[in-house]
Enzyme design. Structure first.
Site, PDB file in Angstrom:
ATOM      1  N   ASP A 141       5.841   1.978   7.129  1.00  0.00           N
ATOM      2  CA  ASP A 141       4.453   1.257   6.929  1.00  0.00           C
ATOM      3  C   ASP A 141       3.660   2.088   5.789  1.00  0.00           C
ATOM      4  O   ASP A 141       3.157   3.271   6.012  1.00  0.00           O
ATOM      5  CB  ASP A 141       3.749   1.393   8.195  1.00  0.00           C
ATOM      6  CG  ASP A 141       2.271   0.874   7.748  1.00  0.00           C
ATOM      7  OD1 ASP A 141       1.859   0.173   6.804  1.00  0.00           O
ATOM      8  OD2 ASP A 141       1.527   0.939   8.971  1.00  0.00           O
ATOM      9  N   ASP A 185       3.603  -5.981   3.663  1.00  0.00           N
ATOM     10  CA  ASP A 185       3.422  -5.121   4.575  1.00  0.00           C
ATOM     11  C   ASP A 185       4.317  -5.291   5.857  1.00  0.00           C
ATOM     12  O   ASP A 185       5.019  -6.267   5.944  1.00  0.00           O
ATOM     13  CB  ASP A 185       2.011  -5.103   5.001  1.00  0.00           C
ATOM     14  CG  ASP A 185       1.671  -3.701   5.426  1.00  0.00           C
ATOM     15  OD1 ASP A 185       2.241  -2.684   5.449  1.00  0.00           O
ATOM     16  OD2 ASP A 185       0.242  -3.516   5.435  1.00  0.00           O
ATOM     17  N   HIS A 204       3.110   2.841  13.006  1.00  0.00           N
ATOM     18  CA  HIS A 204       2.084   4.036  13.259  1.00  0.00           C
ATOM     19  C   HIS A 204       2.651   5.050  14.196  1.00  0.00           C
ATOM     20  O   HIS A 204       1.788   5.950  14.992  1.00  0.00           O
ATOM     21  CB  HIS A 204       0.852   3.640  13.684  1.00  0.00           C
ATOM     22  CG  HIS A 204       0.162   2.853  12.468  1.00  0.00           C
ATOM     23  ND1 HIS A 204      -1.321   2.771  12.635  1.00  0.00           N
ATOM     24  CD2 HIS A 204       0.322   2.337  11.425  1.00  0.00           C
ATOM     25  CE1 HIS A 204      -1.699   2.077  11.200  1.00  0.00           C
ATOM     26  NE2 HIS A 204      -0.439   1.729  10.573  1.00  0.00           N
ATOM     27  N   GLU A 263      -5.176   1.727   2.215  1.00  0.00           N
ATOM     28  CA  GLU A 263      -5.116   0.319   3.046  1.00  0.00           C
ATOM     29  C   GLU A 263      -5.440   0.906   4.586  1.00  0.00           C
ATOM     30  O   GLU A 263      -6.304   0.057   5.458  1.00  0.00           O
ATOM     31  CB  GLU A 263      -3.741  -0.383   2.799  1.00  0.00           C
ATOM     32  CG  GLU A 263      -3.737  -1.590   3.590  1.00  0.00           C
ATOM     33  CD  GLU A 263      -3.179  -1.532   5.212  1.00  0.00           C
ATOM     34  OE1 GLU A 263      -3.454  -2.477   5.809  1.00  0.00           O
ATOM     35  OE2 GLU A 263      -2.657  -0.458   5.788  1.00  0.00           O
ATOM     36  N   GLU A 264      -4.882   1.766   4.907  1.00  0.00           N
ATOM     37  CA  GLU A 264      -5.058   2.324   6.375  1.00  0.00           C
ATOM     38  C   GLU A 264      -6.562   2.717   6.620  1.00  0.00           C
ATOM     39  O   GLU A 264      -6.855   2.605   7.856  1.00  0.00           O
ATOM     40  CB  GLU A 264      -4.195   3.500   6.870  1.00  0.00           C
ATOM     41  CG  GLU A 264      -2.716   3.201   6.457  1.00  0.00           C
ATOM     42  CD  GLU A 264      -2.063   2.347   7.579  1.00  0.00           C
ATOM     43  OE1 GLU A 264      -2.734   1.874   8.374  1.00  0.00           O
ATOM     44  OE2 GLU A 264      -0.918   2.119   7.361  1.00  0.00           O
ATOM     45  N   HIS A 309       0.757  -1.268  -0.100  1.00  0.00           N
ATOM     46  CA  HIS A 309      -0.076  -0.016   0.211  1.00  0.00           C
ATOM     47  C   HIS A 309       0.788   1.340   0.035  1.00  0.00           C
ATOM     48  O   HIS A 309       2.060   1.204   0.596  1.00  0.00           O
ATOM     49  CB  HIS A 309      -0.987  -0.060   1.094  1.00  0.00           C
ATOM     50  CG  HIS A 309      -0.436   0.044   2.466  1.00  0.00           C
ATOM     51  ND1 HIS A 309      -0.428   1.315   3.141  1.00  0.00           N
ATOM     52  CD2 HIS A 309      -0.243  -1.045   3.502  1.00  0.00           C
ATOM     53  CE1 HIS A 309       0.207   1.015   4.446  1.00  0.00           C
ATOM     54  NE2 HIS A 309       0.205  -0.474   4.727  1.00  0.00           N
TER      55      HIS A 309
HETATM   56 CO    CO Z   1      -0.742   0.691   9.043  1.00  0.00          CO
HETATM   57 ZN    ZN Z   2       0.772  -0.971   6.603  1.00  0.00          ZN
END
Ligand code: CO
Ligand code: ZN
Length: 329
Positions: A164, A217, A303, A194-195, A60
């Site tokens: 990420d 990922d 994150h 994706e998030e 992503h």
């Molecule tokens: Co993420």
């Molecule tokens: Zn991710």
């Protein structure tokens, strides 16, 4: 490869604003694929033709961020989350809007009991405006911002915001560049949003209609203090995902990945992630079901503006993806 990782991590692309990252990826892969297109949901889809089974790879392009919900009369921005943003991680971070406006995330503790953990609704973004009118010259309701977090390396470690999943994007890009031979009909999808709940992957899986799929990922690790008991660790190699909360790997793909790692001496480990999901969660449930797997890059502090990976794990993930394609599914 590290130069590319630095370049991609530093492009702000909160979910839904992924064009700039598309341009950078397109530039890298164009000479190595047959066709590139962007679909209605903002997935960048690269096709490398082959006569065998159709295989979809996914990483992503979006990252977590904030979205403006309200502007106060003092010119402060109230915000909501784009993806999994925690107030603790967001507090006192710098954010950047698409037009270049920068802000600082701060805390209004008026309604917060002493010692209580802040929630997102206790935060605001300060862009240095002193009235609503002044703020509205720079930012509008619904505008989105990405966190800042510079890229740096130290020994085998790389630290940055948005590893990420720019780490996954780099795995796909390097894989595309390194493939020497293949029989599978290959689709490399740089998925959108994706998030926000695997949105791009869901639509792209419908378009590509793959026979097999592999997502790439980041995943969490159990090698830092805390309550999470998990076998994955930094430096332990590419993680072959077995299960997360949205996904169960197909035994064939898991076995194929494991065999290849053993044969080629690629460092690897198995991953069971109790909380969290990724694109393979959406892809394996598409159409009549798609046998799928996932290669994960072990990452600390996911994150946050300072996500950390081991560069050797990234290299192992690339070797695994390249070998999987060269051997075929
Ligand atoms: Co993420
Ligand atoms: Zn991710």
């Amino acid at each position: 490869m590290l130069k590319l990782l630095e370049k991609l991590t530093q492009i702000p692309a909160p979910s839904g604003s992924e064009e700039r990252i598309h341009n950078a990826i397109r530039e890298e892969i164009a000479p190595f694929v047959d066709e590139i297109s962007v679909d209605a949901l903002g997935n960048l889809i690269a096709h490398k033709k082959g006569n065998g089974a159709r295989v979809m790879f996914a990483a992503h392009t979006d990252e977590i961020g904030l979205i403006v919900t309200f502007i106060t009369d003092k010119g402060l921005l109230k915000v909501s989350n784009l993806g999994g943003v925690s107030a603790i991680n967001a507090l006192y971070q710098r954010v950047c809007f698409a037009n270049g406006t920068e802000g600082v995330v701060s805390l209004d503790n008026t309604n917060l009991e002493d010692g209580k953990t802040p929630r997102l609704s206790d935060l605001y973004v300060d862009i240095g405006a002193s009235t609503q009118e002044e703020a509205e010259k720079k930012v509008c309701i619904g505008d989105t911002a990405a966190f800042s977090g510079k890229f740096s390396t130290q020994g085998n470690m790389a630290v940055s915001k948005a590893l990420d999943d720019r780490a996954g994007c780099v795995v796909l890009i390097e894989t595309i560049k390194q493939i020497k031979s293949h029989t599978n009909d290959l689709y490399f999808v740089f998925t959108a949003s994706e998030e926000l709940g695997l949105r791009g992957a869901k639509a792209a899986a419908f378009t590509v209609n793959p026979d097999y799929a592999v997502a790439i990922d980041v995943t969490r690790t159990g090698d830092v203090p805390g309550k999470l008991e998990m076998a994955v660790r930094l430096g332990g190699g590419a993680a072959i995902k077995i299960k997360d909360s949205s996904f169960m790997a197909h035994p064939y793909i898991k076995q194929r990945m494991t065999e290849i790692c053993e044969e080629k001496g690629i460092p690897h480990q198995f991953e069971v992630l109790e909380q969290g999901g990724t694109d393979s969660g959406a892809i394996h449930l598409s159409g009549g079901g798609v046998p799928s797997g996932c290669i994960s890059i072990p990452t600390r502090y996911i994150h946050s503006p300072a996500e950390m990976i081991d560069i050797r794990d990234l290299e192992a993930a690339i070797r695994l993806a390249v070998s999987l394609i060269e051997k075929g599914l």
